[in-house]
Design an enzyme around this catalytic site. Structure first.
Site, mmCIF file in Angstrom:
data_model
loop_
_atom_site.group_PDB
_atom_site.id
_atom_site.type_symbol
_atom_site.label_atom_id
_atom_site.label_comp_id
_atom_site.label_asym_id
_atom_site.label_seq_id
_atom_site.Cartn_x
_atom_site.Cartn_y
_atom_site.Cartn_z
ATOM 1 N N LEU A 258 0.799 -1.222 0.000
ATOM 2 C CA LEU A 258 0.000 0.000 0.000
ATOM 3 C C LEU A 258 0.837 1.280 0.000
ATOM 4 C CD1 LEU A 258 -2.825 -1.178 2.412
ATOM 5 C CD2 LEU A 258 -2.797 -1.213 -0.087
ATOM 6 N N CYS A 259 2.145 1.154 -0.218
ATOM 7 C CA CYS A 259 3.004 2.335 -0.307
ATOM 8 C C CYS A 259 2.864 2.997 -1.670
ATOM 9 C CB CYS A 259 4.467 1.956 -0.097
ATOM 10 S SG CYS A 259 4.907 1.693 1.610
ATOM 11 N N HIS A 260 2.909 4.317 -1.659
ATOM 12 C CA HIS A 260 2.875 5.072 -2.912
ATOM 13 C C HIS A 260 4.269 5.089 -3.544
ATOM 14 C CE1 HIS A 260 -0.614 6.669 -0.759
ATOM 15 N NE2 HIS A 260 -1.102 6.965 -1.946
ATOM 16 N N MET B 141 8.589 4.790 5.290
ATOM 17 C CA MET B 141 8.749 3.390 4.877
ATOM 18 C C MET B 141 9.999 3.204 4.025
ATOM 19 S SD MET B 141 6.461 2.053 6.598
ATOM 20 C CE MET B 141 6.885 0.409 6.081
ATOM 21 N N GLU B 142 10.336 4.203 3.234
ATOM 22 C CA GLU B 142 11.544 4.120 2.407
ATOM 23 C C GLU B 142 12.797 4.108 3.272
ATOM 24 O OE1 GLU B 142 8.245 5.113 -0.208
ATOM 25 O OE2 GLU B 142 8.823 5.856 1.769
ATOM 26 N N ASP C 21 23.942 -11.282 4.869
ATOM 27 C CA ASP C 21 24.204 -12.175 3.744
ATOM 28 C C ASP C 21 25.697 -12.277 3.438
ATOM 29 O OD1 ASP C 21 23.583 -13.803 1.404
ATOM 30 O OD2 ASP C 21 24.048 -12.010 0.225
#
Length: 159
Positions: free
Chosen positions: A75-77, A113-114, A128
């Site tokens: 739901l992120c733009h 969110m970014e 990793d």
């Protein structure tokens, strides 16, 4: 408190930001990868890690992740990101690597969110690249530390 990603019927939806003002928005996030002192030394050694420059690769992975956040979180733009920077700092007292990200845009919705995605993916990349040396590393304390811009105003973690 109303959750903005749900409509009146409780269905998930993308928030309509078309009525919001275009402003400069910035967010900062942080996290860390805890490891043994030996693994940290390996990560910092010139050419010491089998997969190469751990910090440089993790920085690039975080930048790329910030730009792809809308592809990862439903739901992120998608946003026109104007800045992404990551700082990776060895911390012998942890021991491990501290990661912080700053993301900026000029738009109608924020970049929290970014910034969080950038930190998360940089930490996963460190894991990793070093997992052959230590599988027991832990990714810790990923959180938003600051945001500015937008209707909800500024936010900063109190330390």
């Amino acid at each position: 408190m109303t959750l903005t990603h749900f409509d009146a019927a409780g269905q998930a939806h993308m928030v309509d930001v078309s009525g919001k003002a275009v402003t400069t928005r910035e967010a900062m996030a942080e996290g860390c990868v805890a490891m043994s002192p030996e693994t940290l030394a390996l990560a910092l050694a010139q050419g010491g890690a089998a997969k190469g420059d751990v910090m440089g690769v993790a920085r690039l992975a975080g930048i790329m992740a910030a730009k792809r956040t809308a592809d990862l979180i439903p739901l992120c733009h998608p946003l026109p990101i104007s800045k992404v920077s990551l700082d990776l700092t060895p911390d012998p007292s942890l021991p491990g690597i501290r990661v912080s990200a700053t993301v900026r845009t000029t738009g109608q919705t924020g970049v929290e969110m970014e910034a969080l995605t950038a930190v998360s993916i940089a930490c996963l990349t460190i894991y990793d690249m070093l997992k052959a040396a230590e599988k027991s590393m832990t990714i810790q304390d990923i959180r938003l530390t600051r945001k500015s811009g937008g209707k909800s105003g500024d936010y900063e973690v109190k330390r």
